[in-house]
Design a protein around this motif. Structure first.
Motif, mmCIF file in Angstrom:
data_model
loop_
_atom_site.group_PDB
_atom_site.id
_atom_site.type_symbol
_atom_site.label_atom_id
_atom_site.label_comp_id
_atom_site.label_asym_id
_atom_site.label_seq_id
_atom_site.Cartn_x
_atom_site.Cartn_y
_atom_site.Cartn_z
ATOM 1 N N UNK A 206 0.831 -1.205 0.000
ATOM 2 C CA UNK A 206 0.000 0.000 0.000
ATOM 3 C C UNK A 206 0.869 1.260 0.000
ATOM 4 N N UNK A 207 1.988 1.213 0.719
ATOM 5 C CA UNK A 207 2.905 2.353 0.749
ATOM 6 C C UNK A 207 3.443 2.647 -0.652
ATOM 7 N N UNK A 213 0.836 6.518 -7.058
ATOM 8 C CA UNK A 213 -0.318 7.369 -7.336
ATOM 9 C C UNK A 213 0.024 8.843 -7.151
ATOM 10 N N UNK A 214 0.885 9.163 -6.194
ATOM 11 C CA UNK A 214 1.329 10.551 -6.033
ATOM 12 C C UNK A 214 2.053 11.030 -7.286
ATOM 13 N N UNK A 215 2.946 10.196 -7.810
ATOM 14 C CA UNK A 215 3.679 10.581 -9.012
ATOM 15 C C UNK A 215 2.726 10.696 -10.203
ATOM 16 N N UNK A 223 -3.613 9.630 -1.093
ATOM 17 C CA UNK A 223 -3.768 9.880 0.343
ATOM 18 C C UNK A 223 -4.728 8.869 0.961
ATOM 19 N N UNK A 224 -5.787 8.521 0.249
ATOM 20 C CA UNK A 224 -6.700 7.484 0.756
ATOM 21 C C UNK A 224 -5.966 6.158 0.951
ATOM 22 N N UNK A 225 -5.129 5.788 -0.038
ATOM 23 C CA UNK A 225 -4.371 4.531 0.060
ATOM 24 C C UNK A 225 -3.391 4.599 1.224
ATOM 25 N N UNK A 251 5.215 10.076 3.047
ATOM 26 C CA UNK A 251 4.467 10.166 1.792
ATOM 27 C C UNK A 251 3.203 11.005 1.955
ATOM 28 N N UNK A 252 2.578 10.920 3.147
ATOM 29 C CA UNK A 252 1.412 11.772 3.399
ATOM 30 C C UNK A 252 1.806 13.244 3.372
#
Length: 848
Positions: A206-207, A213-215, A223-225, A251-252
């Protein structure tokens, strides 16, 4: 003893270090109790292996210092035995711990020592060695080496049936593909790895998925993940999961920074930094410090004129420079380079341009990701512009726009392509501020808008899994519609299916790439507009003001129009009043609602339209988010005037006929497809009247089904849809029109694309779009246009069924007489109820 050690290794990997520590301590006690009869060297070897496994456990629970004590003890045993193979095993485990702590130079030395004596390891351990080398390569910015290492690990795990190692290999291979720019391949590979049934924690996958997804620019989804992953880590602080929790926080912090939530970003970065520091993970603490610095820099950039701003910027630069030294000492060159860019940005804010340029020049390697690359371009351009080299700065930003465009290559998902524009948002703002004069401003707006505006279809392959998920969602929606007040479980099912569909959509690669159309030069733009006898007005926000650039009477003009805040207020009021006006039971409130609507429309008209003194036969209007989805035909200057709302000048001109000239009037419509949805009282009469208008060319499909409409949109001709429509604000690619077998969703059109010349969506709200950073829009009408339609007529607000039917029949009658789509709609609006101004001609002009 071996059983205890093996179980502890599994517990470590599964995120259970407390249990692992208990088992390993029991194993050491058992070794100490063994009496005569067991060879001393064998006991020492077992003790050494147990100590190295315990070192990792102690690191997870207590940090690097505790782990080093165990390694020192294990190294003494190796020296006593003189066993080089055993020494390689200790070096390998030490490398793993150093890698987790962020000391990449020490980790690299240990991995090389292990690879030099690979035969000393069992096959499953050899898988782990290659996995570790791949992970280290990811950290050092060598994705090709990482991919090679994970491939080796996958081959070994496949040959020996190691399911857990196969899962890790595939998952990490996906992450390496992400670093190499293959986002669809990354998401596909990660999804395949997640399907393997193992006992390992779901947190790490998940991390990594959150990072990808951020990239991709899918920030809210990332953020949900990440929050889901954080919640999946059970247990209190100090349970051995603090390193993983801190990585999630890091990552958050990045995600909240992209969303513009500076306080949340700073708080998450500080939580991560403190946790890494407690564990002795110095380089990881540095990465968290960098995330905090970037949040601070964003705040400082917004408050450059405040008292003490220069002093604060210099302090930030010193912190960034200290981080460069720390990262360099640890061998984390990627972190060192990113810290140099942060230092350069701080020095730029402090006004020390020479030192800022020196920091950028000291960078060692190329940026690892597209977002890093664009950030370097932006900081460099800002420094160049401050030094008076605006020309060089703009050329650099032009290359950055092309790089943003290239970074979307390979994806067949409109969702991903529009989302990724977030990484270029601040560069486009900088580029616009550097543009002087109307031609330069227009060219800049075109450059960044065209970076993500592709025509025609994205070349997406058919996908059975996606088709099955969509059909299941259609059935769920049909049940929800039938029940009126659906059970909560049905709504949960719909939500789950939507998430599965989006995830599958993100992972699909395009069969072929369609190059972005080259933006038109101003001379070509004048020719295109002149041939169409149209003026252009392009609205955009800058520095809290609403501006416009136009081509009126063949001349490019730049105007400052009004306060952006006031424009937003008026737009919101008009939208609200228009919805109220569409209610057929206003009674005594009718005059008040229409009075408010006309008052706001007149004020907006005076500020935005009258200054241009438009005199061409029609207008091409490009809007921005703040004044989007408005009934422009209600503005006094635009009443009865043919109007096309386009995404850009290039997009309009290319749709006109691909060369900027209007389509010849002698071309005849060969096919008119009419779909009719259920529960519309006038739909059949509307369809019949339109069919009679076009004669033999028209076919009414009733009962109308999703597949038939998708096929009709994929072929040339005119397509009319008389059905209820829905715009999904949160998930715009699930915006839809309702047919007899359920809704047709926007995302369903991607595999076949849209080749229809003119699409009329006689449905409420489907002309609305949800906006993302970079003026990227998603919705049903926007998707139809992005996938290749020449022009679309759609409403940005509810319109009563009977009124909509009358207006759309009038529109088709004008089309059948040879009028272009913008003229036909303007005539239909004037001839019917004013609320039909909610209908807009979008994209380009269609001429039958």
């Amino acid at each position: 003893m071996r059983v205890l050690r093996d179980q502890a290794a599994v517990d470590n990997s599964a995120g259970r270090p407390v249990q692992a520590q208990r088992a390993l301590r029991a194993a050491l006690e058992a070794i100490d109790r063994v009496g005569a009869g067991v060879p001393r060297d064998d006991l020492l070897a077992v003790r050494c292996k147990t100590l190295t496994t315990l070192a990792l456990t102690d690191f997870l629970l207590s940090g690097l210092a505790a782990a080093e004590l165990r390694f020192d003890e294990a190294s003494r045993v190796v020296a006593e035995l003189g066993d080089a193979d055993l020494g390689a095993r200790v070096a390998y485990q030490r490398a793993n711990v150093y890698g987790r702590a962020g000391d990449l130079a020490s980790a690299s030395a240990g991995i090389e020592a292990a690879l030099a004596r690979l035969a000393a390891f069992t096959p499953v351990e050899q898988c782990s060695v290659f996995l570790s080398r791949g992970m280290l390569a990811l950290e050092t910015g060598e994705p090709e080496l990482a991919l090679e290492s994970f491939h080796e690990a996958a081959g070994l795990s496949g040959a020996h049936g190691f399911v857990a190692e196969a899962q890790m290999s595939r998952h990490n291979e996906g992450y390496a593909r992400y670093l190499l720019g293959d986002l669809p391949g990354a998401l596909t590979t990660m999804a395949a790895a997640a399907e393997l049934d193992t006992d390992f924690s779901s947190a790490t996958p998940l991390l990594d998925r959150g990072r990808v997804l951020l990239e991709a620019g899918l920030v809210s989804e990332a953020i949900d993940v990440l929050r889901t992953g954080t919640a999946s880590i059970a247990g209190p602080p100090g349970d051995g999961q603090d390193q993983l929790r801190a990585e999630f926080d890091l990552e958050l912090a990045k995600g909240e920074q992209l969303r513009g939530h500076r306080d949340l970003a700073s708080a998450a970065a500080e939580r991560a930094r403190a946790a890494f520091a407690r564990l002795g993970a110095t380089a990881w603490a540095g990465r968290a410090s960098l995330a905090g610095l970037l949040a601070d820099l964003d705040h400082q950039g917004r408050h450059r004129d405040s008292a003490g701003a220069v002093r604060v910027a210099r302090r930030t630069a010193r912190r960034a420079d200290a981080l460069v030294g720390t990262a360099t000492a640890l061998g984390d060159l990627h972190l060192a380079d990113n810290a140099r860019v942060a230092a350069a940005a701080a020095l730029f804010l402090a006004g020390d341009l020479t030192a800022a340029q020196a920091q950028l020049s000291a960078r060692i390697g190329p940026p690892v990701s597209l977002s890093d690359e664009l950030n370097v371009s932006g900081v460099t351009a800002a420094i160049l512009s401050a030094r008076g080299e605006a020309g060089r700065a703009r050329r650099l930003l032009s290359r950055a726009a092309r790089r943003l465009e290239a970074g979307q290559q390979g994806s067949a998902s409109l969702d991903v392509r529009t989302a990724r524009a977030i990484h270029g948002t601040w560069l486009s703002v900088l580029d616009l501020r550097l543009a002087h004069g109307a031609p330069a401003v227009l060219a800049t707006l075109e450059r960044w808008r065209s970076a993500t505006d592709r025509l025609p279809s994205l070349g997406r392959p058919d996908d059975e899994e996606l088709a099955d998920l969509t059909e299941r969602l259609r059935l769920v929606y049909a049940r929800i519609r039938a029940e009126g007040r659906p059970e909560p479980q049905l709504e949960r099912d719909a939500d789950w299916l939507q998430r599965q569909i989006r995830a599958r959509d993100w992972a699909l690669s395009a069969r072929t790439e369609t190059a972005t159309q080259t933006p038109l030069r101003i001379r070509e733009a004048r020719e295109a507009l002149g041939a169409a006898d149209r003026d252009l007005v392009w609205l955009f926000g800058m520095a809290n003001r609403l501006w416009g650039v136009g081509i009126v009477r063949g001349r490019a003009v730049l105007r400052e129009l009004m306060a952006l805040e006031r424009a937003v207020e008026l737009a919101q009021r008009i939208r609200a009043d228009l919805r109220a006006a569409a209610t057929q039971h206003l009674g005594e409130l009718r005059s008040a609602v229409w009075g408010s609507l006309h008052s706001a429309a007149t004020e907006l008209d005076d500020a935005l339209m009258r200054p241009w003194r438009l005199d061409a036969a029609g207008l091409v209007l490009v809007t921005c988010q703040e004044v989007s989805a408005l009934p422009w035909a209600l503005l006094p200057s635009l009443v009865g005037r043919p109007l096309t709302v386009a995404r850009s000048l290039t997009a309009f001109a290319r749709r006109d006929d691909g060369l900027g000239r209007p389509v010849p009037h002698h071309r005849h419509v060969r096919r008119v497809h009419i779909s009719v949805g259920p529960a519309l009282s006038r739909a059949r009469a509307e369809a019949g009247a339109i069919a009679a208008t076009w004669g033999e060319a028209a076919v009414v499909v009733e009962p109308s089904r999703a597949r038939l409409l998708v096929d009709a949109l994929a072929a040339p001709g005119v397509v009319h849809v008389a059905a209820h429509g829905t715009h999904e604000v949160q998930s715009p690619l699930f915006s839809s029109v309702a047919l007899h077998d359920g809704p047709v969703f926007a995302h369903e059109l991607q595999p076949t694309g849209v080749r229809a010349d003119h699409v009329v969506l006689s449905a409420c709200d489907v002309g609305v779009a949800s906006f993302r950073p970079g003026e990227e829009s998603l919705g049903l009408a926007a998707s139809v246009l992005s996938l290749g339609a020449r022009s679309v007529v759609a409403a940005v607000s509810p319109v009563p069924d009977a009124v909509a039917a009358d207006a759309m029949v009038a529109h088709h009658r004008a089309l059948a007489k040879g009028c272009s789509s913008d003229i036909a709609l303007a005539e239909a609006i004037v001839a019917t109820d004013p609320v039909t101004a909610a209908f807009l001609n979008l994209g380009g002009r269609f001429v039958p």
